[in-house]
Design an enzyme around this catalytic site. Structure first.
Site, PDB file in Angstrom:
ATOM      1  N   GLU A  43       0.850  -1.194   0.000  1.00  0.00           N
ATOM      2  CA  GLU A  43       0.000   0.000   0.000  1.00  0.00           C
ATOM      3  C   GLU A  43       0.880   1.236   0.000  1.00  0.00           C
ATOM      4  OE1 GLU A  43      -2.632   2.443   3.271  1.00  0.00           O
ATOM      5  OE2 GLU A  43      -2.662   0.257   3.393  1.00  0.00           O
ATOM      6  N   LYS A 134     -11.013  -1.534   7.097  1.00  0.00           N
ATOM      7  CA  LYS A 134      -9.770  -1.266   7.825  1.00  0.00           C
ATOM      8  C   LYS A 134     -10.135  -0.723   9.206  1.00  0.00           C
ATOM      9  CE  LYS A 134      -7.000   2.423   7.208  1.00  0.00           C
ATOM     10  NZ  LYS A 134      -5.909   3.313   6.738  1.00  0.00           N
TER      11      LYS A 134
END
Length: 216
Positions: A43, A134
């Site tokens: 990421e 998340k």
């Protein structure tokens, strides 16, 4: 099926490296060190200057035929998400849920992972088609909070970010997380140019996740 393939690669490895860096070159070196250590999800945060260029280069290095998936992090709006997707991002991560970003990602079949803190936020994310939530910041809760969430929402896939370390990563996984996001303590050695240490840490994270799943 491309979306499913990306989600499968992330969940199979169970670790997403959150890459923050002071330059494009450093971000690429950190990413390569993490991949060498066995982490399949990278990421690249949009706090990195030229993040879209980093994503584009990493996407060209690893390509769609590898087990590595390149995503964009710290995506605050749909415009940034579109820039990331055009650069080659295969998943998009936000610190908070944004409906317009969710719609855009759904349109292009790109997994969207927004940061949520409450049951209400998680419910809204699920209604918008989010596949992985998340839990952020994870250090505000701890692994036990995952068990509490999954009592009323057993169907939610949770990836905690913030507060995940080598000492507790097994508890996050055992409590039902589909994956974990790891940043600071994983990539910190880059400040001293010690990328071999990042690779070593990456191997330890992947190993601990697999052991927690009973795959050792």
């Amino acid at each position: 099926m491309k979306k499913l393939d990306v989600l499968t690669k992330i969940s199979d490895c169970g670790v997403v490296a959150v890459v923050r860096a002071d330059s494009k070159e450093e971000a690429i070196k950190i990413s390569e060190a993490c991949v060498e250590g066995g982490i399949q999800g990278i990421e690249v945060t949009f706090t990195v200057k030229g993040a879209d260029e980093v994503i584009k280069e990493l996407a060209s290095i690893y390509g769609e035929n590898s087990n590595v998936v390149i995503g964009a992090g710290t995506v605050l709006d749909a415009t940034t998400a579109r820039i990331a997707i055009l650069a080659g991002a295969q998943f998009v991560v936000s610190p908070a849920f944004d409906e317009d970003t969710a719609k855009l990602c759904n349109l292009y079949q790109i997994p969207y992972m927004p940061g949520c803190m409450t049951i209400t936020e998680i419910k809204h994310a699920l209604e918008a088609g989010v596949d992985i939530v998340k839990l952020f910041p994870g250090n505000a809760f701890g692994p036990d909070f995952v068990t509490a969430i999954k009592a009323p929402l057993p169907q939610v896939n949770i990836m905690p970010t913030g507060g995940v370390n080598l000492d507790n990563v097994d508890q996050w996984i055992k409590n039902g997380c589909v994956a974990v996001g790891v940043g600071g303590n994983l990539v910190a050695p880059a400040k001293q140019g010690n990328y071999d240490k990042i690779t070593e840490y990456a191997k330890q994270y992947v190993q601990k996740v697999q052991e927690a799943r009973g795959n050792d």
